[in-house]
Design an enzyme around this catalytic site. Structure first.
Site, PDB file in Angstrom:
ATOM      1  N   SER A  84      -5.557 -80.995 -11.321  1.00 19.00           N
ATOM      2  CA  SER A  84      -6.140 -79.746 -11.358  1.00 19.00           C
ATOM      3  C   SER A  84      -6.220 -79.508 -12.949  1.00 19.00           C
ATOM      4  O   SER A  84      -7.197 -80.543 -13.607  1.00 19.00           O
ATOM      5  CB  SER A  84      -5.318 -78.608 -10.879  1.00 19.00           C
ATOM      6  OG  SER A  84      -5.901 -77.600 -10.725  1.00 19.00           O
ATOM      7  N   HIS A 188     -10.292 -74.496  -6.599  1.00 14.24           N
ATOM      8  CA  HIS A 188     -10.506 -75.638  -5.702  1.00 14.24           C
ATOM      9  C   HIS A 188     -11.501 -75.275  -4.694  1.00 14.24           C
ATOM     10  O   HIS A 188     -11.073 -76.088  -3.750  1.00 14.24           O
ATOM     11  CB  HIS A 188      -9.765 -76.858  -5.841  1.00 14.24           C
ATOM     12  CG  HIS A 188      -9.217 -77.101  -7.300  1.00 14.24           C
ATOM     13  ND1 HIS A 188     -10.102 -77.913  -8.197  1.00 14.24           N
ATOM     14  CD2 HIS A 188      -8.009 -76.887  -7.665  1.00 14.24           C
ATOM     15  CE1 HIS A 188      -9.195 -77.857  -9.215  1.00 14.24           C
ATOM     16  NE2 HIS A 188      -7.909 -77.365  -9.009  1.00 14.24           N
TER      17      HIS A 188
END
EC number: 2.3.1.39
Length: 295
Positions: A84, A188
């Site tokens: 991430s 996301h």
């Protein structure tokens, strides 16, 4: 062959960065991070709610501080990846970004994502394969309340991301465990779409160099030294799934993985998949790495 892997915002906790604050090289990086977004005090003492809101700059500050210690002691990677927001730390390790540019980009990313009007959450689903979790998420989603697989952490460790209502609706009876994550939003997922234009502009306007070593972006899980591919993947990452299980498979033949930051999360995932992994959460790691042949 050595790989550096960098944790993301889901690893934030009060007390993180403790030994790094006592190391002169790491402390200098933490001071530079505080000049962009003051996080050292939050890392040390919390409260957790405020630290979660500042998770991206806080985790990145610890990642880059740990990276500085390894660099100062002559330990360098042959390949890098980041989970991430950890992907930005990985780009710093690969020479794509310098420390200050990394800190600035992370601060922008954090602000843009925090400003997204549609808020949601994330939940870890343990004990089901990715394909089945994707089916359950799709069944619970609606056009106005999306729910997708946001993180493929391992074969049976998947994180769904999207609207709170959709997470509540999702059938959880097949899973061994479902755990809500302490994150500020539905990262996301399609709910991050409002931040993409601003993020793309920030990425395109930031000076970057071609990677010195291969980078494995989250969105592709394919090693690359192509700067254009790296930029496109970094932009796509905001709404795309983090393909960490595939990333770990790409790292299966390295001799040693180092989790560069104050976290043991990626170390645990890597150990389950095979490669030897050590973590900079242990202050003895740099000393042990120096005893081994490194690139």
């Amino acid at each position: 062959m050595i790989a550096f892997v960098f944790p993301g915002q889901g690893t934030v906790r009060v007390g993180m960065g403790g030994w790094l604050r006592r190391d002169p090289v790491a402390a200098e990086v933490l001071a530079r991070a505080d000049a962009v977004a003051p996080v050292s005090e939050l890392c040390a003492r919390g409260p957790l709610e405020r630290l979660v809101d500042a998770a991206q700059p806080a985790v990145t500050a610890c990642n880059l501080a740990a990276l500085a210690v390894l660099t100062e002691r002559g330990v360098r990677p042959d390949v890098v990846a980041g989970h991430s927001v950890g992907e930005l730390s990985a780009l710093c390790a690969a020479g794509v970004l310098d420390v200050d540019a990394t800190l600035r980009l992370v601060a922008i990313r954090s602000r843009l994502m925090a400003a997204v009007p549609d808020t949601g959450g994330m939940a870890a689903v343990i004990g089901l394969p990715v394909a089945r979790v994707a089916e359950l998420a799709a069944a619970a989603a609606t056009p106005d309340e999306p729910l997708v697989v946001g993180l493929e952490n391992a074969a049976d460790h998947v994180v769904v991301s999207g609207a709170f209502a959709a997470i509540e609706r999702m059938d959880k009876s097949e899973a061994r465990k479902v755990v809500p994550l302490k994150v500020a939003n539905a990262f996301h997922s399609p709910l991050m779409a409002a931040a993409v234009d601003g993020w793309a502009l920030a990425v395109r306007e930031t000076a970057m160099s071609a990677p010195r070593v291969p980078v494995i972006p989250n969105a592709t899980a394919e090693p690359t030294t192509d700067l254009a591919v790296v930029k496109d993947a970094l932009i796509e990452q905001l709404t795309a799934c983090v393909r960490w299980a595939a990333t770990m498979a790409r790292l299966s033949e390295v001799d040693t993985c180092v989790e560069v930051g104050d976290s043991k999360v990626l170390t645990g995932l890597m150990r389950a998949s095979g490669p030897r992994c050590v973590t900079m959460a242990d202050p003895g790691t740099p000393r042990r790495l120096r005893r081994e042949p490194v690139a």
